[in-house]
Structures are given as C-alpha cells and as structure tokens.
Design an enzyme around this catalytic site. Structure first.
Site, PDB file in Angstrom:
ATOM      1  CB  SER A  44      -0.891   0.021   1.240  1.00  0.00           C
ATOM      2  OG  SER A  44      -1.507   1.289   1.418  1.00  0.00           O
ATOM      3  CE1 TYR A  73      -3.504  -2.150   5.289  1.00  0.00           C
ATOM      4  CE2 TYR A  73      -2.850   0.113   4.792  1.00  0.00           C
ATOM      5  CZ  TYR A  73      -3.338  -1.113   4.388  1.00  0.00           C
ATOM      6  OH  TYR A  73      -3.660  -1.309   3.051  1.00  0.00           O
TER       7      TYR A  73
END
Length: 255
Positions: free
Chosen positions: A142, A155
């Site tokens: 990401s 994350y």
C-alpha cells in the site's frame, strides 16, 4: 498476447473473497485465465466462482497465517491444476492504531496476517519457482507503506515491511528468472476503506483499480501503483525532510 487473444494461465490470488482481490479474480477469469482463489470463507469463494465463466474460478479455503496449510494449498493447487504461473499475494487487513489507545495486540494481529501471511505464501512459491526458473509473484502492499501516517502505525508498518521485503528479494529473483513485483494502491473502495472516517482523495472503484493492477501484471515494471496522480504525490512527500513533512501532515489531518 497477440491479435486480441490471450494464452490462459493459472493464477493464484489470496484474499480473494472481497474487495480488490475479488474483482481482479473476476476480470482475469473473464478474459480466459484459470484463477485459484483463497480466503478463509469458502462460501464467499464459491459465490465468486458462480459469477465467473464455468470452471475458471477454483476455490480453496485457506488461512494464510497457518504456514503448513499454506504450503499444502500451493501443492494441492499444482497437483490438481498444474503449475502456478502468477501468484498475487493480496491477503491482508487494516485496523486503525493511535497513540491514544496503542495496543501491541493490534499490531501483532496485522503482522501475523499482512506480513507473516505473505511470508507463508512466499516460502513454497519461491522454492518452486526458483527450481523451475520461471514464475511471477506480485505482493500487495500500500502507499501507506511509503511513510508514517496518522492511525496507520500498525497497517503502515506491515506494508512498509512488505515493500522492503519485495525490494530485497527482487535482485535474487531476477537471477533465477522469477518476476517479483510490488503493488502499492491508493484508496480503493472496499469494505475496509468504508470504515475510514476521513475523506479519501482520488478514491477508485474496485473495477478500475483491478484493471490497473492487471495492466501492471502484464507489464515489466517492479512497482504497480494507482491512481498515478495520488501515488506520485505521496512519492514526493516521501522525499521531504521531517521539518516539512510533519507540519504538512498536521495541516492535512487537522491535528
């Protein structure tokens, strides 16, 4: 690919029960590939198979945090359908973590799924692909892995780890004719991003994001990233010194 025709390949996608992984599986199946799909929910995978051309989606129930089960699934896919050509390692989740309520257990959960789950897939794939001297692996990380962002302490840390892992493995993979790629999406509308309480710039629909990802799989680049306007902006932010970066983040998040 030539004259609009496509040679069928066997592609394995983890985390395929919803969101980006699900849409990529559908688009690949509809263009003629055989797609082995894995997730913890076999019912969702069977529902996915029902939306695709007959026998093009091949469901395999799997929790990638179980290393032995992951290795067994790779072996089973190949025993039942032949050599895997491409693996898209997409399984992962997101959970906000803030300094106000930091819990190590939240980080552990994301590390086990996002980071170790990917490593569990890489172990059998790399051994198999290196012996064959062919194969393609795309790891879904990401843009959150580019630099630290508010509420992304867990994350973002796992995604930064995946980016670093893919970068480290690529030179060795190149030497044995294994294509290693990293996928760094921006915001894509999924059940996970639907939880975000903040505006998401350049939010992409899963159909458009999946098409961009597939174009990247077909290309030669190491990094697959989309939407370009957003991700290139974040690449610029990654180069800023901390004295400029942190005030900009505070303004952007109104902290």
């Amino acid at each position: 690919m030539s004259n609009g025709k496509h040679d069928s390949r066997l592609i394995w996608i983890t985390g395929a029960s919803y969101g980006l992984g699900r849409e990529v599986a559908l688009q690949l199946a509809r263009r003629g590939d055989r797609v082995a799909v894995s997730a913890r929910s076999i019912d969702k995978l069977k529902g996915l198979a029902g939306e695709a051309p007959e026998s093009s989606i091949l469901p395999y129930e799997l929790d990638v945090t179980d290393g032995q089960a992951t290795a067994d699934t790779v072996a089973r896919i190949e025993a039942e359908h032949g050599p895997i050509d491409i693996a898209l390692l997409n399984a992962g989740t997101h959970e906000p973590v803030s300094a106000d309520d930091f819990k190590a257990e939240k980080l552990r959960k994301l590390v086990e799924l996002n980071l170790m789950g990917t490593a569990n897939c890489l172990e059998p794939l790399l051994a198999t692909f290196r012996n064959r001297r062919r194969g393609q692996i795309a790891i879904v990380a990401s843009v959150a892995g580019y630099r630290g962002l508010p509420t992304s302490a867990a994350y973002g840390a796992t995604k930064a780890g995946l980016i670093n892992m893919a970068e480290s493995l690529k030179p060795e993979c190149d030497r044995v004719c294994v294509k290693m790629q990293i996928v760094n999406p921006g915001f894509v509308r999924t059940p996970l991003t639907d939880r975000n309480p903040f505006p998401m710039p350049f939010l992409m629909e899963p159909e458009d994001a999946a098409a961009a990802l597939i174009r990247g799989l077909d290309g030669d680049g190491f990094e697959i990233t989309f939407p370009k306007r957003f991700t290139y902006l974040l690449k610029i932010l990654r180069c800023l010194p901390y004295a400029l970066y942190f005030p900009m983040i505070r303004r952007a998040t109104k902290q």
